[in-house]
Scaffold this motif. Sequence first.
Motif, mmCIF file in Angstrom:
data_model
loop_
_atom_site.group_PDB
_atom_site.id
_atom_site.type_symbol
_atom_site.label_atom_id
_atom_site.label_comp_id
_atom_site.label_asym_id
_atom_site.label_seq_id
_atom_site.Cartn_x
_atom_site.Cartn_y
_atom_site.Cartn_z
ATOM 1 N N ARG A 96 -35.161 -7.495 -55.660
ATOM 2 C CA ARG A 96 -34.719 -8.606 -54.802
ATOM 3 C C ARG A 96 -33.829 -8.038 -53.702
ATOM 4 O O ARG A 96 -32.826 -7.371 -54.012
ATOM 5 N N PRO A 97 -34.146 -8.301 -52.450
ATOM 6 C CA PRO A 97 -33.303 -7.773 -51.384
ATOM 7 C C PRO A 97 -31.988 -8.528 -51.304
ATOM 8 O O PRO A 97 -31.897 -9.679 -51.723
ATOM 9 N N GLY A 98 -30.964 -7.878 -50.735
ATOM 10 C CA GLY A 98 -29.688 -8.568 -50.569
ATOM 11 C C GLY A 98 -28.570 -7.578 -50.352
ATOM 12 O O GLY A 98 -28.764 -6.361 -50.476
ATOM 13 N N PRO A 99 -27.392 -8.104 -50.006
ATOM 14 C CA PRO A 99 -26.264 -7.260 -49.591
ATOM 15 C C PRO A 99 -25.499 -6.650 -50.767
ATOM 16 O O PRO A 99 -24.495 -7.187 -51.209
ATOM 17 N N VAL A 100 -25.950 -5.525 -51.255
ATOM 18 C CA VAL A 100 -25.230 -4.810 -52.323
ATOM 19 C C VAL A 100 -23.988 -4.156 -51.715
ATOM 20 O O VAL A 100 -24.035 -3.633 -50.602
ATOM 21 N N HIS A 101 -22.869 -4.176 -52.443
ATOM 22 C CA HIS A 101 -21.618 -3.580 -51.948
ATOM 23 C C HIS A 101 -21.488 -2.122 -52.389
ATOM 24 O O HIS A 101 -21.493 -1.841 -53.598
ATOM 25 N N ALA A 102 -21.376 -1.228 -51.426
ATOM 26 C CA ALA A 102 -21.027 0.181 -51.687
ATOM 27 C C ALA A 102 -21.873 0.825 -52.781
ATOM 28 O O ALA A 102 -21.361 1.624 -53.576
ATOM 29 N N GLY A 103 -23.122 0.466 -52.828
ATOM 30 C CA GLY A 103 -24.013 1.057 -53.838
ATOM 31 C C GLY A 103 -23.787 0.533 -55.248
ATOM 32 O O GLY A 103 -24.408 1.007 -56.198
ATOM 33 N N ARG A 128 -21.187 -7.199 -56.312
ATOM 34 C CA ARG A 128 -21.182 -8.577 -55.796
ATOM 35 C C ARG A 128 -21.830 -9.523 -56.812
ATOM 36 O O ARG A 128 -22.556 -9.081 -57.713
ATOM 37 N N PRO A 129 -21.604 -10.828 -56.617
ATOM 38 C CA PRO A 129 -22.311 -11.792 -57.467
ATOM 39 C C PRO A 129 -23.822 -11.682 -57.280
ATOM 40 O O PRO A 129 -24.293 -11.262 -56.216
ATOM 41 N N TYR A 130 -24.547 -12.047 -58.291
ATOM 42 C CA TYR A 130 -25.985 -12.277 -58.169
ATOM 43 C C TYR A 130 -26.199 -13.778 -58.216
ATOM 44 O O TYR A 130 -25.696 -14.454 -59.123
ATOM 45 N N GLU A 131 -26.942 -14.273 -57.233
ATOM 46 C CA GLU A 131 -27.233 -15.712 -57.253
ATOM 47 C C GLU A 131 -28.497 -15.968 -58.055
ATOM 48 O O GLU A 131 -29.481 -15.222 -57.952
ATOM 49 N N ASP A 143 -23.243 -12.248 -50.802
ATOM 50 C CA ASP A 143 -21.906 -12.014 -50.229
ATOM 51 C C ASP A 143 -21.347 -13.295 -49.614
ATOM 52 O O ASP A 143 -20.591 -13.244 -48.652
ATOM 53 N N PHE A 144 -21.705 -14.411 -50.174
ATOM 54 C CA PHE A 144 -21.221 -15.719 -49.721
ATOM 55 C C PHE A 144 -21.445 -15.875 -48.205
ATOM 56 O O PHE A 144 -20.501 -16.104 -47.429
ATOM 57 N N GLY A 145 -22.691 -15.705 -47.815
ATOM 58 C CA GLY A 145 -23.058 -15.907 -46.410
ATOM 59 C C GLY A 145 -22.416 -14.898 -45.467
ATOM 60 O O GLY A 145 -22.074 -15.235 -44.334
ATOM 61 N N GLY A 146 -22.233 -13.669 -45.945
ATOM 62 C CA GLY A 146 -21.657 -12.626 -45.087
ATOM 63 C C GLY A 146 -20.143 -12.665 -45.001
ATOM 64 O O GLY A 146 -19.535 -11.944 -44.201
ATOM 65 N N THR A 147 -19.494 -13.462 -45.866
ATOM 66 C CA THR A 147 -18.035 -13.605 -45.763
ATOM 67 C C THR A 147 -17.262 -12.762 -46.781
ATOM 68 O O THR A 147 -16.036 -12.672 -46.695
ATOM 69 N N ALA A 185 -14.966 -24.695 -50.954
ATOM 70 C CA ALA A 185 -15.876 -25.508 -51.768
ATOM 71 C C ALA A 185 -17.312 -25.431 -51.280
ATOM 72 O O ALA A 185 -18.224 -25.934 -51.943
ATOM 73 N N GLN A 186 -17.523 -24.810 -50.120
ATOM 74 C CA GLN A 186 -18.898 -24.593 -49.621
ATOM 75 C C GLN A 186 -19.375 -23.158 -49.904
ATOM 76 O O GLN A 186 -20.372 -22.710 -49.338
ATOM 77 N N ALA A 187 -18.637 -22.434 -50.705
ATOM 78 C CA ALA A 187 -18.993 -21.057 -51.094
ATOM 79 C C ALA A 187 -18.945 -20.090 -49.913
ATOM 80 O O ALA A 187 -19.846 -19.265 -49.721
ATOM 81 N N ARG A 188 -17.862 -20.164 -49.139
ATOM 82 C CA ARG A 188 -17.601 -19.175 -48.089
ATOM 83 C C ARG A 188 -16.156 -18.698 -48.226
ATOM 84 O O ARG A 188 -15.256 -19.501 -48.481
ATOM 85 N N VAL A 189 -15.937 -17.385 -48.049
ATOM 86 C CA VAL A 189 -14.579 -16.861 -48.149
ATOM 87 C C VAL A 189 -13.783 -17.378 -46.945
ATOM 88 O O VAL A 189 -14.170 -17.157 -45.800
ATOM 89 N N ARG A 190 -12.667 -18.069 -47.218
ATOM 90 C CA ARG A 190 -11.848 -18.565 -46.106
ATOM 91 C C ARG A 190 -10.575 -17.747 -45.931
ATOM 92 O O ARG A 190 -9.881 -17.870 -44.929
#
Length: 453
Positions: A96-103, A128-131, A143-147, A185-190
């Motif tokens: 599954r493609p996606g933004p893995v952090h630092a390997g 990172r989390p897996y959705e 990565d919570f929408g790149g945040t 609450a919208q799953a973005r880092v604020r």
Amino acid sequence: MSTTINPYLQGNFAPVHEELTVTELPVRGHLPEALNGRYLRNGPNPVSVPEPASYHWFTGDGMVHGIRLCAGRAEWYRNRWVRSAEVARALGEPVRPGPVHAGMDFAANTNVIGHAGRTFAIVEAGARPYELNEELDTIGPCDFGGTLDGGYTAHPKRDPLTGELYAVSYFFGWGDDVEVTIVDAQARVRSSRRVTMGGAVSVHDTAITQRHIVLLDLPVTFSMDAIAEGASFPYRWQEGYHARVGLLPRDGDSTDVVWHDVEPCYVFHPMNAYDEPGGDGIVLDVVRHSSMFRTQLLGPSEGAPTLERWHLDGHGSAVKEERIDDRGQEFPRVDERRVGLPHRYGYAVGVRESGDIVGTESVLLRHDLERGTSEVRSFGSGASLGEAVFVPRTADADETDGWLMTLVHSPESGTSALHILNADDVDGDAQAVVELPQRVPAGFHGNWVPDRA
Ligand SMILES: [Fe+2]
């Protein structure tokens, strides 16, 4: 082939090998019609046979088990591996493609939460989390929408008043820093801040109050010796480490932390924390281990962890420690609506006899922290149970009015079941028992994820 016996691969710790989808599960008792949602539980379940001499329980590939309840029926049971790249390859599937952090691509194995109508399998130490989707199939790393800059944690704390998730994340690549994030609450880092600890610590969990975020700076640190020895979880007890607990104001930065010395120990899990009424300090209930990864390097097994109430004055005095319960216990939880607020009741999984978490019968403990009493429920000879999750009967029901959900494994039958107890009568007849089509191995954390209105 090694003949080493690894307790984390034996008995109910042994992995299961099949992913099942079974509908219309048998139920004993009466399932409340009000329970509409999924009970989810994550835990290690290595997809390939690990080397027993070196397998660390914390590093097994995550498998999420789920039971969907709907209108008085147990609609389905599913169990699914979290598809990291390695797990996907082992199962002969595309990555599954996606933004893995630092390997740090890891099949998150520690917790599973619902947030913003989505489902996340989560873990600490850099990944990172897996959705997942509603039916527990893996969507991909998130990565919570790149945040989210880095990895995350297995233990975000949701402020029940705002719906935001507060987290303390660590990663060996950040040196002595941890990252404190608030996910909206919208799953973005604020909000994201780095805070410097006393070393490269393993921070498994945190606690919040209405004013503070709690930083556990305790003597389990990243170890080059462990790396040199090929350890899959390279964190060890550090003798002589300056143990302390920090209070970070919710809007503060690293310079605002007020540190409080504490006797060296390790805490995986606070039960809860809250601001001391009328004062500057906080009350912090924790499960305290006298040491961790000092002598036992394959899992958390160094004597009976106890329930303690810690008082921090908010001005930097040493932590005042008060023993609540001597009995060995772990997986403390409260009503999620009390997170960061005063709580009266707390739940934990107690262990009989040696206090060792591994291989002993376990019981459910319900602590009344106001009266200083507790109730115990046993599930039969040799039975082991998972973390208990409180579900209120209605949104505004009080702390006694709801159900406790826990997975119970019976070694006699070799099966597992989801027990739903009435929280104000834990020793009475179960409200309902959902029989599961296969054993659910001992694992870590779970949650009730109600359907969205
Ligand atoms: Fe945990």
